[in-house]
Scaffold this motif. Structure first.
Motif, short mmCIF file in Angstrom:
data_model
loop_
_atom_site.label_atom_id
_atom_site.label_comp_id
_atom_site.label_asym_id
_atom_site.label_seq_id
_atom_site.Cartn_x
_atom_site.Cartn_y
_atom_site.Cartn_z
N ALA A 60 0.85 -1.18 0.06
CA ALA A 60 0.24 -0.15 0.02
C ALA A 60 0.83 1.38 0.00
O ALA A 60 0.56 2.39 -0.51
N SER A 61 1.90 1.34 0.45
CA SER A 61 2.96 2.59 0.50
C SER A 61 4.10 2.39 -0.55
O SER A 61 4.62 1.39 -0.76
N PRO A 62 4.11 3.50 -1.45
CA PRO A 62 4.97 3.71 -2.41
C PRO A 62 6.37 3.40 -1.86
O PRO A 62 6.64 3.58 -0.61
N ARG A 63 7.28 2.84 -2.69
CA ARG A 63 8.74 2.43 -2.47
C ARG A 63 8.82 1.16 -1.40
O ARG A 63 9.86 0.96 -1.17
N GLU A 64 7.76 0.72 -0.78
CA GLU A 64 7.66 -0.47 0.14
C GLU A 64 8.39 -1.63 -0.60
O GLU A 64 9.17 -2.37 -0.16
N LEU A 65 8.20 -1.93 -1.95
CA LEU A 65 8.32 -3.10 -2.81
C LEU A 65 9.06 -3.08 -3.80
O LEU A 65 9.40 -1.85 -4.45
N LYS A 66 10.03 -3.91 -4.03
CA LYS A 66 10.90 -3.97 -5.20
C LYS A 66 10.62 -5.14 -6.06
O LYS A 66 11.09 -6.30 -5.21
N ALA A 67 9.99 -5.23 -7.00
CA ALA A 67 9.50 -6.51 -7.91
C ALA A 67 10.50 -7.23 -8.71
O ALA A 67 10.82 -6.13 -9.64
N TYR A 68 10.78 -8.19 -8.91
CA TYR A 68 11.40 -8.79 -10.03
C TYR A 68 10.63 -9.81 -10.83
O TYR A 68 9.97 -10.62 -10.33
N CYS A 69 11.03 -9.72 -12.21
CA CYS A 69 10.50 -10.87 -12.88
C CYS A 69 11.54 -11.26 -13.88
O CYS A 69 12.34 -10.44 -14.39
N GLY A 70 12.04 -12.72 -13.97
CA GLY A 70 12.80 -13.16 -14.66
C GLY A 70 12.56 -13.72 -16.11
O GLY A 70 11.56 -14.22 -16.29
N PHE A 71 13.61 -13.69 -17.10
CA PHE A 71 13.19 -13.98 -18.49
C PHE A 71 14.64 -14.70 -18.92
O PHE A 71 15.70 -14.20 -19.06
N ARG B 192 4.05 1.99 -11.52
CA ARG B 192 3.31 3.18 -11.58
C ARG B 192 2.33 3.40 -10.20
O ARG B 192 1.86 4.51 -9.86
N CYS B 193 2.43 2.23 -9.25
CA CYS B 193 1.85 2.46 -7.93
C CYS B 193 3.22 2.96 -7.07
O CYS B 193 2.92 2.91 -5.80
N GLY B 194 4.20 3.54 -7.37
CA GLY B 194 5.33 3.83 -6.80
C GLY B 194 6.38 2.95 -6.32
O GLY B 194 7.23 3.30 -5.56
N HIS B 195 6.24 1.69 -6.63
CA HIS B 195 7.42 0.66 -6.32
C HIS B 195 8.32 0.43 -7.25
O HIS B 195 8.31 1.03 -8.38
N ASN B 196 9.60 -0.08 -6.89
CA ASN B 196 10.43 -0.21 -7.97
C ASN B 196 10.54 -1.62 -8.63
O ASN B 196 10.15 -2.36 -7.98
N ALA B 197 11.33 -1.84 -9.85
CA ALA B 197 11.04 -2.88 -10.49
C ALA B 197 12.54 -3.61 -11.15
O ALA B 197 13.36 -2.68 -11.15
N VAL B 198 12.74 -4.83 -11.13
CA VAL B 198 14.00 -5.18 -11.58
C VAL B 198 13.45 -6.31 -12.89
O VAL B 198 12.66 -7.20 -12.48
N ALA B 199 13.84 -6.13 -14.06
CA ALA B 199 13.79 -7.51 -14.96
C ALA B 199 15.25 -8.01 -14.94
O ALA B 199 16.33 -7.56 -15.15
#
Ligand SMILES: Nc1ncnc2c1ncn2[C@@H]1O[C@H](COP(=O)(O)OP(=O)(O)OP(=O)(O)O)[C@@H](O)[C@H]1O
Ligand SMILES: N[C@@H](Cc1ccc(O)cc1)C(=O)O
Length: 541
Positions: free
Chosen positions: A72-83, A106-113
């Motif tokens: 629910a709070s921005p920047r709390e999460l850093k999500a990754y997806c592998g390919f 878009r919901c304020g969290h960070n992402a890793v591919a």
């Protein structure tokens, strides 16, 4: 084999007290990174990214209920997806991972591919009925580079919550996105990593000691990806059996070193994702690592969109032109179009609902919604330029279109339209009826004549009314191509340039073909023109 230093650092990070310390550090870092406006935004009721994804049909399962509140709070999460780099391009099924990562941002969290430079060498058994063929190292490297660049371009295009749609209308933001916009917060960041960067330094002994020791064979065998294969005649190699631990360790490594705390993937990845959350819990002795899977995107025959079957919907323009990509979505059946819009675009659900209702109203023009879907997805995958190219080509290939054709547009769709090469001499002054048969557009001259009578034969999108029509110089677009269409069936005639002589003397040409053509030759000294003149020369001889 790994350097001693690397092995030592691996041991160091696996010590639980150190890990907890690092985790506390990364938490406080993300908290202090929150911009000053963030507090004001908390007065707005936010929905978590998980809720947003769930509403759009993008959640199959999560590993823990607490992911919802954590998100629910921005920047709390850093999500990754592998390919895994098992092809030079990602495909439509993989796009879901990029869409979901973009929703986190878009919901304020960070992402890793994560590109699986290491795991790609092993091969994921998930969903596979037989061992994957081993990829050679050069292919892994070429594919990894191509995929990284593609992912970078696509993630870069994820529209920011504050952006407006093409129509100029506000995108009707999801609640929590609106909160971000109000607070002036930016969309989360993204990184592209390659798991070969850590795997290349880990020895087998390190792995067995630090990871293997914590993995239970019973649990590993119970995973769907293993169970199915063990029952098959060929069984499963030890190498592929290990895959889940490699992916599991990736999660652990990035959790510890980069603050990655969510792994996402298609539902076929559940076993590998939970392998990661289990390792983190056991080895690092912390909670806080989450998994989320989304449903697999299936074709109408129930099989998964993938790379291994014919007619894959590739994301790289080198493997599928933006035109064909656009056409795929333009032709999606009505029954799928709304679902695709929810899962593959960033349009608001309100807008999608409006469109869905419009479909049921009298006067609805077929494929209006498909056109919008095609535009949104093509823009995300191929950018504004790719979309323009696709629209131009679509228009160019529409018989009766009023647009002026240019050779660049026609050549741009050369791979997408059946085409043939003919010498200029064979095209110029030839009856169109003959050409339509010799190119294979229609089977017989009588069929061509019939079509002309019905008003269905087009040359460069202009309807042909006369059976006696001869191809004139002006019909050959830019001296290079012409487009014949029988109804919606197109055939491109390309002027053959293959027998261009190595060198032709310009003076010799003038004497052969006369001053007018030679003047063209002087001003447009391209290979095609060169050949064009040469062909005329032969005519003059
Ligand atoms: N049809 C699909 N729908 C949703 N997600 C998919 C689909 N196909 C692949 N994915 C997801 O994309 C990610 C990467 O998968 P991967 O690169 O192995 O592709 P793949 O299609 O499974 O490969 P292959 O066709 O060789 O089996 C995984 O999270 C996987 O679940
Ligand atoms: N196993 C995933 C790719 C992947 C590789 C490494 C990871 O850490 C995560 C995911 C797939 O093939 O679909």
């Amino acid at each position: 084999m790994a350097s001693i230093a690397m092995a030592a650092s691996l041991r160091t990070f696996l010590r639980p007290h150190r890990c907890r310390l690092l985790l506390r550090q990364s938490r406080s870092l993300s908290a202090s990174a929150a911009p000053p406006g963030a507090a004001a935004a908390s007065t707005v009721i936010r929905r978590s990214v998980v809720e947003v994804l769930r509403e759009r049909g993008l959640v199959e399962a999560t590993t823990s209920e607490s992911l919802g509140s954590a998100s629910a709070s921005p920047r709390e999460l850093k999500a990754y997806c592998g390919f895994d780099p098992t092809a030079e391009s990602l495909h439509l099924g993989n796009l879901l991972g990029l869409v979901v990562l973009s929703w986190f941002r878009r919901c304020g969290h960070n992402a890793v591919a994560l590109v699986g430079g290491a795991t790609g060498r092993v091969g994921d058994p998930s969903g596979k009925s037989a061992e994957r063929p081993e990829l050679n190292l050069a292919a892994v490297e070429t594919n990894s580079n191509a995929i990284k660049s593609l992912i970078g371009q696509i993630l870069d295009r994820a529209p920011e919550p504050s952006q407006h749609s093409q129509s100029g209308k506000n995108l009707n933001l999801e609640q929590n996105e609106q909160a971000l916009v109000n607070s002036g917060e930016k969309m989360g960041s993204f990184q592209i990593l390659d798991n070969y960067d850590w795997w290349k330094d880990i020895t087998l002994l390190d792995f067995l000691k630090e990871v293997g020791r914590f993995a239970r064979v019973g649990t590993m065998i119970a995973k769907e990806s293993v169970k199915k294969r063990l029952m098959s005649e060929d069984g499963m190699s030890y190498t592929e059996f290990t895959y889940q631990l490699l992916q599991g360790y990736d999660f652990l490594y990035m959790f510890r070193n980069m603050g990655v705390n969510v792994q996402i993937g298609g539902s076929d990845q559940w076993g590998n994702i939970t392998a990661g959350t289990e390792l983190i819990r056991k080895i690092l002795q912390v909670e806080g690592a989450h998994g989320l899977t989304f449903p697999l995107l299936l074709k109408s025959d129930g099989t998964k969109f993938g790379k291994t079957e014919d007619g894959a919907i590739w994301l790289s323009p080198k493997m599928l032109s933006p035109y064909k990509f656009y056409q795929y979505f333009f032709s999606v059946p009505d029954i799928d179009v709304i679902r695709f819009m929810k899962i593959l675009t960033f349009m608001s659900l309100d807008e999608i609902q409006e469109l869905e209702e419009s479909m049921k109203k009298p006067g609805y023009v077929p494929n209006t919604i498909q056109r919008r879907l095609a535009e949104e997805v093509t823009r995300f995958v191929h950018g504004e330029e790719g979309l323009e190219e696709a629209l131009k080509a679509t228009e160019a290939l529409r018989p009766g279109a009023q647009t002026q054709l240019d050779s660049q547009t026609i050549e741009g769709i050369a791979d997408d339209v059946p085409s043939c090469f003919l010498p200029y001499g064979q095209v110029l002054k030839s009856p169109l009826v003959d050409l339509a048969v010799s190119t294979g557009l229609l089977a017989s001259k009588s069929a061509v004549r019939r079509l002309i009578k019905q008003g269905g034969l087009y040359l460069n999108n202009i309807r042909i009314d006369s059976e006696d029509k001869l191809v004139e110089e002006g019909d050959v677009v830019d001296g290079k191509v012409l487009l014949l269409s029988a109804g919606k069936k197109n055939k491109m005639v390309r002027i053959r340039a293959s027998h261009v002589p190595a060198s032709v003397d310009r003076a010799q040409m003038t004497t052969l073909v006369g001053p007018e053509i030679s003047a063209r030759f002087v001003t447009q000294n391209t290979t095609i023109r060169f050949w064009w003149v040469w062909d005329c020369c032969q005519g003059y001889k």
